[in-house]
Design a protein around this motif. Structure first.
Motif, PDB file in Angstrom:
ATOM      1  N   GLU A  74       2.700   6.270  -7.964  1.00  0.00           N
ATOM      2  CA  GLU A  74       3.531   5.019  -8.470  1.00  0.00           C
ATOM      3  C   GLU A  74       3.650   4.201  -7.230  1.00  0.00           C
ATOM      4  O   GLU A  74       3.762   4.721  -6.269  1.00  0.00           O
ATOM      5  CB  GLU A  74       5.032   5.576  -8.893  1.00  0.00           C
ATOM      6  N   ALA A  75       3.452   3.077  -7.535  1.00  0.00           N
ATOM      7  CA  ALA A  75       3.579   1.969  -6.407  1.00  0.00           C
ATOM      8  C   ALA A  75       4.873   1.736  -6.174  1.00  0.00           C
ATOM      9  O   ALA A  75       5.670   1.457  -6.980  1.00  0.00           O
ATOM     10  CB  ALA A  75       3.152   0.669  -6.960  1.00  0.00           C
ATOM     11  N   TRP A 101       5.391  10.542  -0.442  1.00  0.00           N
ATOM     12  CA  TRP A 101       5.065   9.307  -0.015  1.00  0.00           C
ATOM     13  C   TRP A 101       3.932   9.023   0.720  1.00  0.00           C
ATOM     14  O   TRP A 101       3.305   9.744   1.573  1.00  0.00           O
ATOM     15  CB  TRP A 101       6.209   8.706   0.870  1.00  0.00           C
ATOM     16  N   VAL A 102       2.601   8.288  -0.042  1.00  0.00           N
ATOM     17  CA  VAL A 102       1.444   8.251   0.501  1.00  0.00           C
ATOM     18  C   VAL A 102       0.933   6.538   0.709  1.00  0.00           C
ATOM     19  O   VAL A 102       1.734   5.958   0.074  1.00  0.00           O
ATOM     20  CB  VAL A 102       0.636   8.928  -0.425  1.00  0.00           C
ATOM     21  N   GLY A 138       0.680  -1.230  -0.086  1.00  0.00           N
ATOM     22  CA  GLY A 138       0.036  -0.077  -0.174  1.00  0.00           C
ATOM     23  C   GLY A 138       0.780   1.352   0.033  1.00  0.00           C
ATOM     24  O   GLY A 138       0.422   2.584   0.160  1.00  0.00           O
ATOM     25  N   ASP A 139       2.192   1.205  -0.017  1.00  0.00           N
ATOM     26  CA  ASP A 139       3.039   2.499  -0.021  1.00  0.00           C
ATOM     27  C   ASP A 139       2.916   2.705  -1.488  1.00  0.00           C
ATOM     28  O   ASP A 139       3.271   2.109  -2.545  1.00  0.00           O
ATOM     29  CB  ASP A 139       4.362   2.313   0.423  1.00  0.00           C
ATOM     30  N   ASP A 187       8.312  -6.437  -9.837  1.00  0.00           N
ATOM     31  CA  ASP A 187       9.554  -6.667 -10.246  1.00  0.00           C
ATOM     32  C   ASP A 187      10.596  -6.028  -8.979  1.00  0.00           C
ATOM     33  O   ASP A 187       9.974  -5.493  -8.153  1.00  0.00           O
ATOM     34  CB  ASP A 187       9.848  -5.831 -11.530  1.00  0.00           C
ATOM     35  N   PRO A 188      11.823  -6.204  -9.194  1.00  0.00           N
ATOM     36  CA  PRO A 188      12.794  -5.886  -8.240  1.00  0.00           C
ATOM     37  C   PRO A 188      13.315  -4.163  -8.311  1.00  0.00           C
ATOM     38  O   PRO A 188      14.098  -4.030  -7.383  1.00  0.00           O
ATOM     39  CB  PRO A 188      13.969  -6.886  -8.239  1.00  0.00           C
ATOM     40  N   LEU A 189      12.789  -3.591  -9.324  1.00  0.00           N
ATOM     41  CA  LEU A 189      13.418  -2.259  -9.381  1.00  0.00           C
ATOM     42  C   LEU A 189      13.609  -1.436  -8.174  1.00  0.00           C
ATOM     43  O   LEU A 189      14.367  -0.635  -7.872  1.00  0.00           O
ATOM     44  CB  LEU A 189      12.686  -1.428 -10.640  1.00  0.00           C
TER      45      LEU A 189
END
Length: 158
Positions: free
Chosen positions: A90-91, A80-81, A65-66, A96-98
């Motif tokens: 943007e999640a 940051w929400v 949820g961040d 993926d590991p980015l």
């Protein structure tokens, strides 16, 4: 840390990296894909605790949820929400590991100017030479090495 034509210089080494698809810009704008020129600072380190141990004592966990707001009209633009969140974002917790490990820069943060650009991070690359949306991206092991040495306030010169 200094971004050079050869890569990101830090701690006596040069690390190969990728930058934004829009190149380097002194006039960064939201959505231009550019990496902003200037002197920035590392503001915080974020990490996925389900995928790695805490990389530094000050690192903050990325939870389900961040998110990071990238909606210029939103009062929480470039912040940051948490979900649920209706504005564009943007999640941070990705499949993926980015974003398993992220160094957050102070570009247009914490007092964001709408449209000046959001979430300029140092994160893992997709593959060598693959451009970002404006962030600086590195090989996973190089990112971990840098995160172990960098502290909040470390300068990033682009």
């Amino acid at each position: 840390m200094v971004l050079t034509p050869m890569g990101l210089r830090f701690g006596g080494r040069i690390y190969p990296c990728s930058i934004g698809k829009g190149g380097i810009s002194p006039a960064k704008r939201e959505g231009d894909g550019a990496t902003p020129a200037g002197i920035h600072r590392i503001a915080m380190t974020l990490y996925r605790p389900d995928r790695m141990p805490r990389p530094a004592p000050w690192a903050r966990p990325i939870r389900t949820g961040d998110l990071w707001s990238d909606d210029m009209r939103d009062p929480a633009y470039n912040q940051w929400v948490r979900a649920p969140y209706t504005a564009s974002h943007e999640a941070l917790r990705r499949a993926d590991p980015l974003y398993d490990l992220v160094l957050v820069t102070d570009w247009n943060w914490p007092e964001a100017v709408p449209g000046r650009g959001s979430c300029i991070f140092i994160h893992q690359w997709r593959r060598p030479g693959y451009p970002t949306e404006g962030c600086i991206a590195l090989r996973r092991d190089d990112l971990h090495a840098i995160a172990a040495m960098a502290v909040p306030g470390t300068r990033l010169i682009v």
